[in-house]
Write a protein that holds these residues in place. Sequence first.
Motif, short mmCIF file in Angstrom:
data_model
loop_
_atom_site.label_atom_id
_atom_site.label_comp_id
_atom_site.label_asym_id
_atom_site.label_seq_id
_atom_site.Cartn_x
_atom_site.Cartn_y
_atom_site.Cartn_z
N UNK A 196 6.43 10.99 2.23
CA UNK A 196 5.73 10.37 3.35
C UNK A 196 4.68 9.38 2.87
N UNK A 197 3.94 9.77 1.82
CA UNK A 197 2.93 8.86 1.28
C UNK A 197 3.55 7.61 0.71
N UNK A 198 4.70 7.76 0.03
CA UNK A 198 5.39 6.60 -0.52
C UNK A 198 5.84 5.67 0.60
N UNK A 199 6.36 6.24 1.68
CA UNK A 199 6.78 5.42 2.80
C UNK A 199 5.62 4.70 3.46
N UNK A 200 4.47 5.39 3.54
CA UNK A 200 3.28 4.76 4.12
C UNK A 200 2.82 3.58 3.28
N UNK A 201 2.90 3.72 1.95
CA UNK A 201 2.51 2.62 1.07
C UNK A 201 3.51 1.48 1.12
N UNK A 202 4.79 1.81 1.29
CA UNK A 202 5.83 0.80 1.23
C UNK A 202 5.83 -0.10 2.46
N UNK A 203 5.49 0.45 3.63
CA UNK A 203 5.59 -0.31 4.87
C UNK A 203 4.73 -1.58 4.88
N UNK A 204 3.41 -1.50 4.55
CA UNK A 204 2.63 -2.74 4.54
C UNK A 204 3.09 -3.73 3.48
N UNK A 205 3.64 -3.22 2.37
CA UNK A 205 4.14 -4.12 1.34
C UNK A 205 5.35 -4.91 1.85
N UNK A 206 6.20 -4.26 2.64
CA UNK A 206 7.34 -4.96 3.21
C UNK A 206 6.89 -6.06 4.17
N UNK A 207 5.89 -5.76 4.99
CA UNK A 207 5.38 -6.77 5.92
C UNK A 207 4.75 -7.93 5.16
#
Length: 335
Positions: free
Chosen positions: A11-22
């Motif tokens: 979950x933490x990895x997904x939270x970090x990944x989302x703003x990077x994708x944007x």
Amino acid sequence: MPVLAADRDVAGHGTRLRPLLWLALLGLAAIVVSLALGSVNLTPREMLATLIGEGSPLHHTLVWELRLPRALAAFGTGALLALAGALMQVLLRNPLADPYVLGLSGGASVAALLAMLAGVGTALVSASAFVGALVSTLIVFALAHGSGSWTPARLLLTGIVMASGWGAIITFLLAVSPVEQLPGMLYWLMGDMAYAGSPWPVLGVALLSLLVLVPLGRTLNVLARGGLQAAALGVAVRPLEWTLYLAASLATAMAVTTAGSVGFVGLMVPHMLRLRLGADQRLILPASLLAGGALLTLADILARTLIAPQQLPVGVITALIGVPSFLYLLHRSRG
């Protein structure tokens, strides 16, 4: 319990990944817009035709030979400046630190101006700026260290004094320079993407820095809380600080050799991202790289289009954005 811990990590990895994708999408959009806009604007249909090799020779030259290298150079330069700013803010434990605070830009500028006065080519001007930035790095570090160990406060004060000294030398060089050489020198000092060379050196250094520094994110999170606490938790503080300082110096030197002296990107981007995303360096470092690249690419679009066909130095645009942003951040820091 192990399953729950694993779920939290995912979950933490997904939270970090989302703003990077944007942010990656923002950077890509900035590059695409940079290809389309300029003294000659291209419609989406003309852009698509040019990208697949079916456009006119004029459009092919505009996109592939002029605008794409410049857009990529702007992205790489902004990425390095923002990354260096993030590193300096960790190193100095000061949220308002930026890559130029230690006089790196001043040393690079003096060396570049001397090369321009000598009449050497663009490549040697860039090489001179790189050497000047590294020499300034060594001088500041040696003076800050003295006979004992340096502290963030001592390093910061030494850098400010060195920056003032470089500024005086720059003023002297401008005063004694031939009139016909002044416009090019002034444009370089204000930051100018018009003479940026190949974008691959800055992009390569940005990628290499990211690959080296992101795995250190957890350790940097500890260091940001203070050197004593980091040492108590087993962090080799002094070697890590040397690594951060040299990485920030290299990033700044490469950015300066590509675009000249572009200010405020390293100050604004990491600090604003920290306000929005938190202080986890595993997220802040790659986010700074992407956001800094997007910001400078967008600033360069404005520099090319506001008074087209004439062009503004991109440093003027970043300063117009950065001055009110800096005052806003300074006001927030008082509370």
